[in-house]
Design an enzyme around this catalytic site. Structure first.
Site, PDB file in Angstrom:
ATOM      1  N   GLN A  87      13.264   3.101   0.494  1.00 57.69           N
ATOM      2  CA  GLN A  87      13.885   4.333   0.012  1.00 57.69           C
ATOM      3  C   GLN A  87      15.412   4.284   0.082  1.00 57.69           C
ATOM      4  O   GLN A  87      16.076   5.287   0.333  1.00 57.69           O
ATOM      5  CB  GLN A  87      13.350   5.566   0.760  1.00 57.69           C
ATOM      6  N   MET A 123      14.151  24.560 -30.576  1.00 56.76           N
ATOM      7  CA  MET A 123      15.403  24.145 -31.196  1.00 56.76           C
ATOM      8  C   MET A 123      15.244  22.805 -31.909  1.00 56.76           C
ATOM      9  O   MET A 123      15.807  22.599 -32.998  1.00 56.76           O
ATOM     10  CB  MET A 123      16.518  24.055 -30.158  1.00 56.76           C
ATOM     11  N   GLU A 171      13.253  18.199  -5.764  1.00 55.16           N
ATOM     12  CA  GLU A 171      14.688  18.186  -5.484  1.00 55.16           C
ATOM     13  C   GLU A 171      15.514  18.708  -6.652  1.00 55.16           C
ATOM     14  O   GLU A 171      16.580  19.301  -6.439  1.00 55.16           O
ATOM     15  CB  GLU A 171      15.145  16.773  -5.118  1.00 55.16           C
TER      16      GLU A 171
END
Length: 620
Positions: A137, A507, A74
């Site tokens: 859920q 980084m 998702e």
């Protein structure tokens, strides 16, 4: 239906081709949802089905106007919808089921919120009678996303679906764009309802101001014509307002230097002589210093972000501020404005052009902007000539990551869209690729979301199939969302991915080099700790070529600078499937210039141990 309190105004849903409302008809809420998406002009939905949203997937299968792309996670759906929106200016759409499906959208929703991206996220919810019972859920996604959405809805009645979808698209795309969540209970999708379009809607209180106040425009124009050291500080709002043509007119009319933020690259041509580059923590010396030494900053669609200002109380100490933004909450939030202007950037800039022209016509015709700013441009040109962007080639003959990215930009076909992950490669892509047009640079600016590049590139390519789309990714970012390459392979979305593979979280490693005495704690990616598996030292896991091939991509590895152009040209020539190039680069390359976090922009370093000398007279 229950909704969160919000200000809103009457949206203008897309009219039917006939211009007439559709006759009422009995359909399910799920069918109503798909019909509504068709009517508002949604063309592509990125998502994954699951129990609570499943009713919507059955009628979607019959739609000839809405394409669904089945992603592998998702988060990929959300970033793909963002890439789609950033490349087109349209509303991006993603869809997920309840619970973990919805919570996996939280990161891309937050990302879209920070970068003002028009996004509609549609989630399934457990049946309305089960809400609040900790049902299977179940997650309160409305409550979870309240701080990171422009608005959100919980729909419990099927008859409310068309109105809510129309409102969601209108709110997401007007004013300051942003994400809107629509959470729909399963029983609302399953119930039967009467569908007609357009819906009757009322959004009281939501009236974004687009037209700037004439008095504020006149005051801003006076400051511009009176200034000796002005700077146009351009943010992403200029691109979102489609105001780049107007910006060019204003810049050339005033003769002022232009800086474009990370979110605004391409708003003003990099190649234009008035462009100083990107400001901020890793901005060009000329851009950072121009803001520090300015006597007037005209901020257009920018928000004085901490990455631009550095230590806020030392930012631009001599400058008056004209701040124009469509969101009144941004004006004065970080830096007080001498002239606040609320309005759409396109209208603001167009009105400023007229007002400045009027000031010129009423002023001294012999005092043109060019001669007036001659001393200012002498300083600006000295700074950018003395401290240009650049890089050194590694002594060991390995690939320079900056050169890799620079050559990708130089060899890319006309109109290429570039999406970047977050980290060193993002800054190098901002510096060493030339952006002369808007919507050709996509990245996660405000949230700094690793894993953004691959799914965002997928969304951009789905929106613009005839254009080349390169994802510039790091090996750390790539390992977060590379599963969407499978989605690309199976859905004929042939993006190109450059993995800038230095074997580390680059980084973070740079900060460890500079600020943590080169103690590289948990930043090596390609092998485990020596004390766990001494035999693994020097091995690279995973093998990105094999991994990419397993997902249906054409994959190449490049380690020799002599092969660089050939490999890039080979990647550009393949357009029938995704291409991944594993560029194995030097691990010690750093991003310069740099302003350390929490320090003043006056302390910018052009390179390690190199602090620019600006002379003694620029503050006068």
């Amino acid at each position: 239906m229950t909704e969160q309190a919000s200000g809103a105004h009457h949206p203008q849903p897309r009219p039917r081709p006939s211009g007439q409302p559709s006759a009422p008809e009995q359909i399910t809420g799920a069918q109503s949802l798909i019909r509504s998406l068709e009517e508002v002009g949604a063309e592509t939905v990125f998502g994954i089905p699951g129990g609570a949203i499943l009713p919507a997937y059955d009628p979607m299968m019959d739609s000839t106007r809405v394409r669904h792309v089945l992603v592998r996670h998702e988060q990929g759906a959300g970033h793909a919808a963002t890439g789609y929106a950033q490349a087109t200016g349209k509303v991006g759409v993603c869809m997920a089921t309840s619970g973990p499906g919805a919570t996996n959208l939280v990161t891309p929703i937050a990302d879209a919120h920070m970068d003002s991206v028009p996004l509609v996220a549609i989630t399934g919810q457990v049946a309305s009678k089960s809400i609040g019972t900790d049902a299977f859920q179940e997650a309160d996604i409305v409550g979870i996303t309240m701080p990171i959405t422009k608005h959100n809805f919980l729909v419990t009645k099927a008859e409310d679906i068309p109105r809510v979808i129309a409102q969601a698209f209108h709110i997401a795309s007007t004013g300051r764009p942003g994400p809107v969540l629509v959470d729909i209970a399963k029983d609302a999708l399953q119930s039967r309802t009467t569908f007609s379009w357009p819906p009757a809607m009322d959004l009281p209180g939501y009236r974004p101001v687009t037209k700037p106040h004439a008095k504020q425009i006149r005051e801003a124009a006076k400051l511009i014509t009176q200034a000796q050291r002005p700077v146009l500080y351009v943010g992403g709002g200029v691109i979102k307002a489609r105001a780049t043509a107007e910006l060019k007119v204003l810049a050339e009319l005033t003769g002022a230097p232009v800086t474009t933020t990370l979110m605004a690259l391409g708003a003003f041509p990099d190649s234009h002589p008035q462009h100083l580059g990107m400001p901020g923590m890793h901005g060009s010396v000329a851009a950072v210093t121009a803001l520090q030494k300015a006597d007037l900053i005209v901020a257009l669609g920018a928000r004085f972000d901490d990455r631009v200002t550095g230590k806020l109380d030392s930012f631009a100490p001599h400058a008056k501020i004209v701040h124009a933004d469509i969101d009144p909450a941004e004006i004065g939030k970080n830096r007080a404005a001498d002239v606040p202007i609320v309005g759409d950037a396109r209208e603001v800039i167009a009105d400023l052009v007229q007002a400045v022209q009027k000031e010129h016509s009423e002023g001294n015709p012999g005092e043109a902007a060019g001669p007036k700013y001659a001393a200012w441009w002498t300083d600006l040109n000295r700074w950018r000539e003395t401290y240009p962007l650049g890089y050194d080639q590694p002594d060991d003959g390995s690939l320079s990551p900056q050169q890799v990215i620079e050559r990708i930009g130089q060899l890319a076909p006309e109109g290429t869209i570039f999406a970047a992950g977050v980290g060193q490669h993002q800054m190098w892509a901002a510096h060493f690729i030339e952006y002369d047009k808007p919507a050709t640079w996509l990245n996660s600016g405000g949230a700094g979301t690793m894993g953004y590049a691959v799914p965002a590139a997928m969304g951009a390519k789905a929106a613009a199939p005839d254009r080349t789309v390169w994802a510039i990714d790091g090996d750390g970012c790539f390992q977060m969302t590379n599963q969407e390459l499978t989605t690309c392979a199976l859905n004929n979305i042939p993006i190109k991915v450059a993995v800038i593979n230095n074997g580390a979280l680059g980084m973070v490693r740079q900060w460890q080099t500079l600020f943590y005495n080169q103690r590289y704690s948990n930043t090596v990616l390609h092998s485990g700790p020596d004390d766990v598996n001494p035999d693994a030292r020097g091995t690279r896991v995973p093998d990105f070529v094999k991994l990419s091939e397993a997902m249906g991509c054409y994959a190449i590895r490049c380690e020799d600078p002599a092969d660089l152009d050939k490999v890039i040209e080979e990647a550009n020539s393949i357009n029938d499937r995704p291409v991944v190039v594993d560029f194995v680069v030097h691990e010690d390359a750093m991003v310069w210039p740099m302003v350390a976090a929490g320090t003043s922009n006056d302390e910018i370093m052009a390179a390690r141990d190199v602090r620019p000398d600006f002379g003694d007279n620029e503050d006068d």
